[in-house]
Design an enzyme around this catalytic site. Structure first.
Site, short mmCIF file in Angstrom:
data_model
loop_
_atom_site.label_atom_id
_atom_site.label_comp_id
_atom_site.label_asym_id
_atom_site.label_seq_id
_atom_site.Cartn_x
_atom_site.Cartn_y
_atom_site.Cartn_z
N CYS A 1 43.58 51.85 44.22
CA CYS A 1 44.09 51.15 45.41
C CYS A 1 45.29 51.84 46.05
CB CYS A 1 44.46 49.71 45.05
SG CYS A 1 43.08 48.77 44.41
N HIS B 1 49.79 46.30 49.99
CA HIS B 1 48.38 46.33 49.57
C HIS B 1 47.87 44.89 49.49
CE1 HIS B 1 44.74 46.96 47.48
NE2 HIS B 1 45.20 46.73 46.27
N ASN C 1 40.36 42.19 48.63
CA ASN C 1 41.01 43.44 48.25
C ASN C 1 40.05 44.61 48.52
OD1 ASN C 1 42.04 45.66 46.91
ND2 ASN C 1 42.54 44.58 45.03
N1 ACO Z 1 36.77 30.39 39.69
C1 ACO Z 1 37.14 29.39 38.88
N2 ACO Z 1 37.80 29.57 37.74
C2 ACO Z 1 38.10 30.84 37.41
C3 ACO Z 1 37.75 31.94 38.21
C4 ACO Z 1 37.05 31.67 39.39
N3 ACO Z 1 36.68 32.66 40.24
N4 ACO Z 1 38.20 33.07 37.62
C5 ACO Z 1 38.82 32.70 36.48
N5 ACO Z 1 38.74 31.36 36.34
C6 ACO Z 1 39.27 30.53 35.27
C7 ACO Z 1 39.39 31.28 33.96
O1 ACO Z 1 38.17 31.26 33.27
C8 ACO Z 1 40.47 30.50 33.26
O2 ACO Z 1 39.90 29.33 32.75
P1 ACO Z 1 40.40 28.73 31.33
O3 ACO Z 1 41.85 28.39 31.53
O4 ACO Z 1 39.52 27.55 31.12
O5 ACO Z 1 40.21 29.84 30.33
C9 ACO Z 1 41.41 30.06 34.40
O6 ACO Z 1 40.62 30.15 35.61
C10 ACO Z 1 42.64 30.93 34.55
O7 ACO Z 1 42.23 32.31 34.53
P2 ACO Z 1 43.26 33.46 34.70
O8 ACO Z 1 42.54 34.79 34.63
O9 ACO Z 1 44.38 33.24 33.76
O10 ACO Z 1 43.73 33.19 36.21
P3 ACO Z 1 45.00 33.76 36.97
O11 ACO Z 1 45.85 32.66 37.40
O12 ACO Z 1 45.63 34.91 36.25
O13 ACO Z 1 44.34 34.35 38.30
C11 ACO Z 1 43.73 36.46 39.25
C12 ACO Z 1 43.40 35.41 38.19
C13 ACO Z 1 43.53 35.85 40.61
C14 ACO Z 1 42.75 37.62 39.06
C15 ACO Z 1 45.19 36.96 39.12
O14 ACO Z 1 45.49 37.23 37.77
C16 ACO Z 1 45.46 38.18 39.95
O15 ACO Z 1 45.33 38.17 41.15
N6 ACO Z 1 45.90 39.29 39.32
C17 ACO Z 1 46.15 40.52 40.06
C18 ACO Z 1 44.87 41.24 40.32
C19 ACO Z 1 45.10 42.41 41.24
O16 ACO Z 1 45.98 42.41 42.06
N7 ACO Z 1 44.29 43.44 41.14
C20 ACO Z 1 44.51 44.55 42.05
C21 ACO Z 1 44.14 45.81 41.49
S1 ACO Z 1 42.42 46.06 41.61
C22 ACO Z 1 42.18 47.75 41.59
O17 ACO Z 1 43.06 48.53 41.59
C23 ACO Z 1 40.71 48.23 41.58
#
Ligand code: ACO
Length: 333
Positions: A108, A243, A273
């Site tokens: 990215c 980003h 993204n």
């Molecule tokens: N819909 C519903 N529930 C979901 C989903 C979904 N799409 N995805 C995950 N959950 C659930 C999980 O299973 C988990 O359930 P549980 O508590 O019963 O186990 C719960 O939601 C919380 O999951 P987390 O992964 O802890 O959720 P989090 O609050 O961390 O959000 C997210 C996830 C949005 C991915 C966040 O961590 C994030 O944005 N991180 C940064 C990612 C990023 O910026 N990436 C960029 C780089 S990509 C690249 O370079 C190619």
């Protein structure tokens, strides 16, 4: 260097969160509240070359140049249609150029690495005009059974023409090597001699919260370094282009610098993204909305797999295009 032309290519197919509810155990509410994304564009029949070529042709027309005027084509991508030939070569065919052409891969952060590389070529006198494209189709890398990652990404391409000028005030790039929190294995192939290289999980793998923590802390550090190198304060910056990975990361950065929210545009709700295409696609929208004025200062910051990251400060030189598009949803109301 300075930006003298800009173009974009986006897929026709819009995929909303509600459409994802039909194929995944997820909800519009979960995706919007955790990421800020409402919809994204996904490649269907088209290939990524087409998007990147369209973006390139538009950027050249915007700069008033033809392919023959370009001395170097650079494409920042992790998802070229082919492993080889590289996408940059395919673009030279589309625009009618025979200059050197290479892809570079910094996930990215790729567009910023591309700016730095283009700047080095211009400064060394190896090129007078560079075409830089950020193009990604992460939808084709995603594991569509993994609701925690596939909902995040969209596809697209953004291109800029870069010419000699005094637009780049500073650039800071860095890497914190990590193959645990964000990675995807290459295909193992079928060599009878390969041992122990088969991978069970398809698609990319991400520890979302670790990436989140890295993103906010590194983005803050990179922006502070880039501002220091430019000898400027955040209050002197007119536009901060971050980003478009997650609106909560963007909100955190705004708070850490106490930036006026009206200086931090965002299109993630419509794009998801788009990785290396994210910053040029946002830049395209600001330019076409008439929001960028000559002499304004821009701060750009990106992060991604690697873990790579970077930030730069630049001055905008171009007048707004004659026909403008509405920009009601790029800034908070
Ligand atoms: N819909 C519903 N529930 C979901 C989903 C979904 N799409 N995805 C995950 N959950 C659930 C999980 O299973 C988990 O359930 P549980 O508590 O019963 O186990 C719960 O939601 C919380 O999951 P987390 O992964 O802890 O959720 P989090 O609050 O961390 O959000 C997210 C996830 C949005 C991915 C966040 O961590 C994030 O944005 N991180 C940064 C990612 C990023 O910026 N990436 C960029 C780089 S990509 C690249 O370079 C190619």
């Amino acid at each position: 260097m300075k930006i003298t032309g800009i173009g974009r290519g986006i897929p026709d197919q819009v995929v909303t969160n509600h459409q994802l509810e039909q194929i995944l155990d997820t909800s519009d509410d979960w995706i919007k509240s955790r990421t800020g994304i409402s919809e994204r564009r996904i490649l269907t029949e088209q290939n990524l070359n087409e998007l990147a070529s369209n973006a390139s042709a538009e950027a050249l027309a915007d700069a008033g140049l033809s392919g023959a005027d370009i001395d170097l084509v650079l494409v920042a991508t992790t998802m070229a249609d082919y492993i080889f030939p590289n996408m940059a070569s395919m673009i030279t065919r589309h625009i009618g150029a025979n200059c050197p052409a290479m892809d570079l891969h910094a996930a990215c952060t790729g567009f910023l690495y591309g700016l730095q590389t283009a700047n080095a070529y211009l400064k060394a006198g190896l090129a007078r005009r560079v075409l830089l494209v950020g193009a990604e189709a992460i939808s084709r890398l995603s594991d569509w059974n993994d609701r925690g990652t596939c909902i995040l990404f969209g596809d697209g391409a953004g291109a800029v023409v870069l010419e000699e000028g005094d637009g780049l005030k500073s650039m800071h790039l860095s890497t914190q090597a990590d193959d645990r929190v964000l990675f995807m294995h290459s295909q193992p192939g079928n060599s009878p001699y390969t041992k122990g290289h088969s991978h069970d999980k398809p698609g990319l793998t991400m520890e979302g919260q670790d990436v989140f923590r890295f993103a906010v802390s590194q983005c803050e550090k990179d922006l502070r370094t880039a501002l220091e190198l430019a000898d400027m304060g955040m209050e002197e910056v007119d536009w901060v282009l971050l980003h478009q990975a997650n609106s909560r990361i963007i909100e955190t950065i705004k708070r850490r610098f106490n930036i006026d929210p009206k200086k931090v545009p965002s299109n993630i709700h419509r794009t998801g993204n788009t990785s290396a295409a994210s910053i040029p696609l946002l830049l395209w929208e600001l330019y076409h909305a008439g929001m960028l004025k000559p002499g304004q200062t821009l701060a750009l910051s990106a992060f991604g797999a690697g873990l790579t990251s970077g930030a730069c400060v630049m001055t905008w030189h171009k007048d707004a295009p004659k026909t403008l598009i509405p920009a009601d949803d790029l800034l908070p109301q």
